[in-house]
Design a protein around this motif. Structure first.
Motif, PDB file in Angstrom:
ATOM      1  N   MET A  51     -24.728  -6.613 -20.571  1.00  0.00           N
ATOM      2  CA  MET A  51     -24.877  -6.430 -19.543  1.00  0.00           C
ATOM      3  C   MET A  51     -24.899  -7.185 -18.655  1.00  0.00           C
ATOM      4  O   MET A  51     -24.227  -7.198 -17.780  1.00  0.00           O
ATOM      5  N   LEU A  52     -24.578  -8.009 -19.143  1.00  0.00           N
ATOM      6  CA  LEU A  52     -24.464  -9.591 -17.958  1.00  0.00           C
ATOM      7  C   LEU A  52     -22.973 -10.501 -18.809  1.00  0.00           C
ATOM      8  O   LEU A  52     -22.488 -10.459 -17.907  1.00  0.00           O
ATOM      9  N   LEU A  53     -22.608  -9.637 -19.407  1.00  0.00           N
ATOM     10  CA  LEU A  53     -21.270 -10.551 -19.603  1.00  0.00           C
ATOM     11  C   LEU A  53     -20.325  -9.160 -19.346  1.00  0.00           C
ATOM     12  O   LEU A  53     -18.989  -9.646 -18.864  1.00  0.00           O
ATOM     13  N   GLU A  54     -20.117  -8.452 -19.262  1.00  0.00           N
ATOM     14  CA  GLU A  54     -18.759  -7.734 -18.794  1.00  0.00           C
ATOM     15  C   GLU A  54     -19.460  -6.262 -17.858  1.00  0.00           C
ATOM     16  O   GLU A  54     -19.189  -5.041 -18.192  1.00  0.00           O
ATOM     17  N   PRO A  55     -19.647  -6.196 -16.488  1.00  0.00           N
ATOM     18  CA  PRO A  55     -20.841  -5.724 -15.343  1.00  0.00           C
ATOM     19  C   PRO A  55     -19.562  -5.209 -14.836  1.00  0.00           C
ATOM     20  O   PRO A  55     -18.450  -5.362 -14.722  1.00  0.00           O
ATOM     21  N   GLU A  56     -19.827  -3.909 -14.476  1.00  0.00           N
ATOM     22  CA  GLU A  56     -18.455  -2.678 -13.933  1.00  0.00           C
ATOM     23  C   GLU A  56     -19.440  -2.344 -12.176  1.00  0.00           C
ATOM     24  O   GLU A  56     -20.144  -2.021 -12.157  1.00  0.00           O
ATOM     25  N   PHE A  57     -18.932  -3.357 -11.295  1.00  0.00           N
ATOM     26  CA  PHE A  57     -19.522  -3.167 -10.000  1.00  0.00           C
ATOM     27  C   PHE A  57     -18.603  -2.657  -8.861  1.00  0.00           C
ATOM     28  O   PHE A  57     -18.834  -2.296  -8.243  1.00  0.00           O
ATOM     29  N   ASN A  58     -17.936  -1.738  -9.843  1.00  0.00           N
ATOM     30  CA  ASN A  58     -16.798  -0.639  -8.969  1.00  0.00           C
ATOM     31  C   ASN A  58     -17.342   0.908  -8.837  1.00  0.00           C
ATOM     32  O   ASN A  58     -16.666   1.480  -8.165  1.00  0.00           O
ATOM     33  N   ASN A  59     -17.979   1.209  -9.498  1.00  0.00           N
ATOM     34  CA  ASN A  59     -18.679   2.675  -9.155  1.00  0.00           C
ATOM     35  C   ASN A  59     -19.658   2.290  -7.492  1.00  0.00           C
ATOM     36  O   ASN A  59     -20.626   2.125  -8.217  1.00  0.00           O
ATOM     37  N   GLN A  60     -19.129   3.025  -6.927  1.00  0.00           N
ATOM     38  CA  GLN A  60     -19.882   2.539  -5.837  1.00  0.00           C
ATOM     39  C   GLN A  60     -21.036   3.446  -5.257  1.00  0.00           C
ATOM     40  O   GLN A  60     -22.326   3.117  -5.138  1.00  0.00           O
ATOM     41  N   ALA A  61     -20.766   4.499  -5.934  1.00  0.00           N
ATOM     42  CA  ALA A  61     -22.172   5.812  -5.612  1.00  0.00           C
ATOM     43  C   ALA A  61     -23.095   4.700  -6.398  1.00  0.00           C
ATOM     44  O   ALA A  61     -24.008   5.165  -6.401  1.00  0.00           O
ATOM     45  N   LYS A  62     -23.006   4.461  -7.958  1.00  0.00           N
ATOM     46  CA  LYS A  62     -24.050   4.520  -8.027  1.00  0.00           C
ATOM     47  C   LYS A  62     -24.460   3.231  -8.242  1.00  0.00           C
ATOM     48  O   LYS A  62     -25.797   2.623  -8.217  1.00  0.00           O
ATOM     49  N   PHE A  63     -24.124   2.271  -7.117  1.00  0.00           N
ATOM     50  CA  PHE A  63     -24.423   0.911  -6.704  1.00  0.00           C
ATOM     51  C   PHE A  63     -25.440   1.272  -5.570  1.00  0.00           C
ATOM     52  O   PHE A  63     -26.632   1.276  -5.726  1.00  0.00           O
ATOM     53  N   LYS A  64     -25.268   2.320  -4.626  1.00  0.00           N
ATOM     54  CA  LYS A  64     -25.946   2.792  -3.723  1.00  0.00           C
ATOM     55  C   LYS A  64     -26.984   3.369  -3.796  1.00  0.00           C
ATOM     56  O   LYS A  64     -28.205   2.846  -3.948  1.00  0.00           O
TER      57      LYS A  64
END
Length: 126
Positions: free
Chosen positions: A57-70
């Motif tokens: 979770m800390l070393l391999e985050p995925e910030f490319n999924n904008q829908a999930k982030f929102k």
């Protein structure tokens, strides 16, 4: 992805949570310190799985999924709004503390609270 991570957490450990802690650092400069606190729950036998999951979770985050982030932001906002009714006094005390305490001010900002209005924008009615 998020679904497989959630399933992995449910299958392997008792849960993982996070919080942000701010506090004044006791030194001559009066600095403020912010820390990300990650808590995990599990048995001694689950410790290796727990540490693997937290590392991922800390070393391999995925910030490319904008829908999930929102979606995560909206869920967090709904949780804060829902908790306001029962904890309004805590919010009020936090905002009052933020007026005199840099650590409390930053903590409020990180928690999503707006800054205290300046005296120029406040009006007192009697």
């Amino acid at each position: 992805d998020f679904v497989s991570l959630s399933q992995r957490i449910k299958r392997k450990v008792g849960g993982i949570s996070k919080s942000i802690m701010t506090s004044p650092v006791l030194n001559a400069r009066g600095e403020t310190c912010a820390k990300l606190v990650v808590r995990g729950k599990g048995t001694a036998n689950q410790l290796e799985d727990l540490m693997d999951i937290i590392s991922d979770m800390l070393l391999e985050p995925e910030f490319n999924n904008q829908a999930k982030f929102k979606q995560m932001i909206m869920e967090s906002k709904a949780g804060m709004e829902g908790g306001l009714l029962g904890a309004g006094h805590r919010v009020g005390m936090g905002r009052l503390s933020a007026m005199d305490n840099t650590s409390a001010f930053i903590g409020g900002k990180l928690a999503g609270r707006r800054t205290w209005p300046s005296s120029k924008t406040c009006s007192v009615r009697g």
